[in-house]
Design a protein around this motif. Structure first.
Motif, mmCIF file in Angstrom:
data_model
loop_
_atom_site.group_PDB
_atom_site.id
_atom_site.type_symbol
_atom_site.label_atom_id
_atom_site.label_comp_id
_atom_site.label_asym_id
_atom_site.label_seq_id
_atom_site.Cartn_x
_atom_site.Cartn_y
_atom_site.Cartn_z
ATOM 1 N N UNK A 160 0.836 -1.190 0.000
ATOM 2 C CA UNK A 160 0.000 0.000 0.000
ATOM 3 C C UNK A 160 0.878 1.249 0.000
ATOM 4 N N UNK A 161 0.544 2.196 -0.856
ATOM 5 C CA UNK A 161 1.308 3.435 -0.976
ATOM 6 C C UNK A 161 0.521 4.602 -0.393
ATOM 7 N N UNK A 162 1.258 5.592 0.094
ATOM 8 C CA UNK A 162 0.649 6.857 0.484
ATOM 9 C C UNK A 162 0.587 7.829 -0.700
ATOM 10 N N UNK A 163 1.593 7.732 -1.583
ATOM 11 C CA UNK A 163 1.776 8.743 -2.621
ATOM 12 C C UNK A 163 1.550 8.158 -4.019
ATOM 13 N N UNK A 164 0.703 8.839 -4.781
ATOM 14 C CA UNK A 164 0.388 8.373 -6.123
ATOM 15 C C UNK A 164 1.631 8.267 -7.001
ATOM 16 N N UNK A 165 2.528 9.259 -6.920
ATOM 17 C CA UNK A 165 3.659 9.268 -7.849
ATOM 18 C C UNK A 165 4.618 8.119 -7.591
ATOM 19 N N UNK A 166 4.765 7.692 -6.338
ATOM 20 C CA UNK A 166 5.611 6.524 -6.050
ATOM 21 C C UNK A 166 4.969 5.268 -6.623
ATOM 22 N N UNK A 167 3.677 5.150 -6.439
ATOM 23 C CA UNK A 167 2.935 3.996 -6.962
ATOM 24 C C UNK A 167 2.984 3.952 -8.490
ATOM 25 N N UNK A 168 2.823 5.115 -9.125
ATOM 26 C CA UNK A 168 2.850 5.165 -10.592
ATOM 27 C C UNK A 168 4.200 4.696 -11.137
ATOM 28 N N UNK A 169 5.269 5.060 -10.452
ATOM 29 C CA UNK A 169 6.594 4.622 -10.879
ATOM 30 C C UNK A 169 6.674 3.096 -10.907
ATOM 31 N N UNK A 170 6.094 2.445 -9.907
ATOM 32 C CA UNK A 170 6.133 0.978 -9.844
ATOM 33 C C UNK A 170 5.344 0.357 -10.995
ATOM 34 N N UNK A 171 4.179 0.946 -11.309
ATOM 35 C CA UNK A 171 3.377 0.424 -12.418
ATOM 36 C C UNK A 171 4.182 0.414 -13.711
ATOM 37 N N UNK A 172 4.876 1.507 -13.982
ATOM 38 C CA UNK A 172 5.600 1.623 -15.243
ATOM 39 C C UNK A 172 6.891 0.810 -15.213
#
Length: 265
Positions: A160-172
């Motif tokens: 689970x992430x707090x920050x969208x931009x950290x999560x988006x990096x993982x998706x890509x």
């Protein structure tokens, strides 16, 4: 050495001139009224007393952000080839789009891909479910939101992430393709970010598949006729999008792109 000598040395420049009164706090230099701080960093760390407002400051947030990247990279570093599937959290389990997500997740797993989703309910759950039931690796990258409750039950590996931009990096970073089931603003956000990254060559050999021509057709037509038609993007940019209703077709696009990527690495 007495205090006055230390103070004098601390205030001397390399050419012997006296520098303004200052105090060093690690790499930070404090001068003037800013240097009148009585405690040291170590003392504040070890002294548990005092207000807790510091946990809400920007420097502390930087550490939290860093921790999210470290946790994400550590968890996913050895992930096999994978595809991220996006879609609405509001898709009900009795909706045809949920069944489509299950079929897609299953087909991707059978093709040898792990499936990554946002870890939530609805379309995300359907893709995780199809993957898990087919024996594939089902991954969920959740986000702290006021209206979604944790990771779905079909996630094998999750964070689970707090920050969208950290999560988006993982998706890509850990996907070889994006497949978008019908979804809302979150899905559109991920869709257009992926297209921008591919267009600007931040990522390469990265297909974006839109599942459901009835749902996505109007958007694709607008992009083709208005955006491309007015010269805001080129024909090759339009080709980055692939619209289909067929799961086998979607998986074939992913396979071909992955093979092309392998051939260049």
């Amino acid at each position: 050495m007495g205090r006055s000598a230390v103070d004098t040395l601390g205030r001397m420049t390399s050419d012997g001139r006296e520098r303004p009164g200052e105090k060093q706090r690690g790499p930070v230099v404090l001068r003037g009224s800013r240097r009148n701080e009585e405690t040291t960093t170590d003392q504040r760390l070890l002294d548990s007393r005092g207000p807790s407002d510091w946990v809400h400051t920007d420097p502390w947030r930087v550490l939290r952000i860093q921790a999210e990247f470290v946790e994400g990279f550590g968890l996913l570093a050895e992930l096999p080839r994978a595809v991220t599937v996006f879609g609405s959290a509001r898709t009900s389990r009795d909706h045809p789009e949920y069944a489509l997500g299950v079929e897609l997740g299953r087909a991707l797993a059978e093709a040898g891909f792990a499936v990554i989703t946002g870890g939530g309910p609805g379309a995300m759950e359907s893709a995780n479910r199809g993957c898990k039931e087919a024996g594939g690796l089902s991954v969920g990258l959740g986000i702290e939101l006021p209206f979604e409750q944790g990771l779905n039950d079909y996630v094998d590996v999750g964070i689970n992430f707090r920050y969208f931009f950290a999560r988006k990096t993982m998706f890509v970073k850990y996907s070889q393709a994006f497949v978008c089931l019908p979804g809302g603003f979150g899905t559109l956000d991920e869709l257009f970010e992926a297209l921008t990254l591919v267009q600007t060559k931040k990522v390469t050999k990265f297909p974006v598949v839109l599942m459901g021509s009835e749902y996505w057709g109007g958007l694709y037509d607008w992009i083709a006729e208005t955006v491309c038609g007015n010269g805001k993007i080129g024909e090759k940019d339009l080709a980055l999008l692939h619209v289909t209703d067929d799961v086998e077709d979607a998986v074939s696009v992913v396979r071909e792109a992955y093979k092309a990527w392998e051939d260049t690495h």
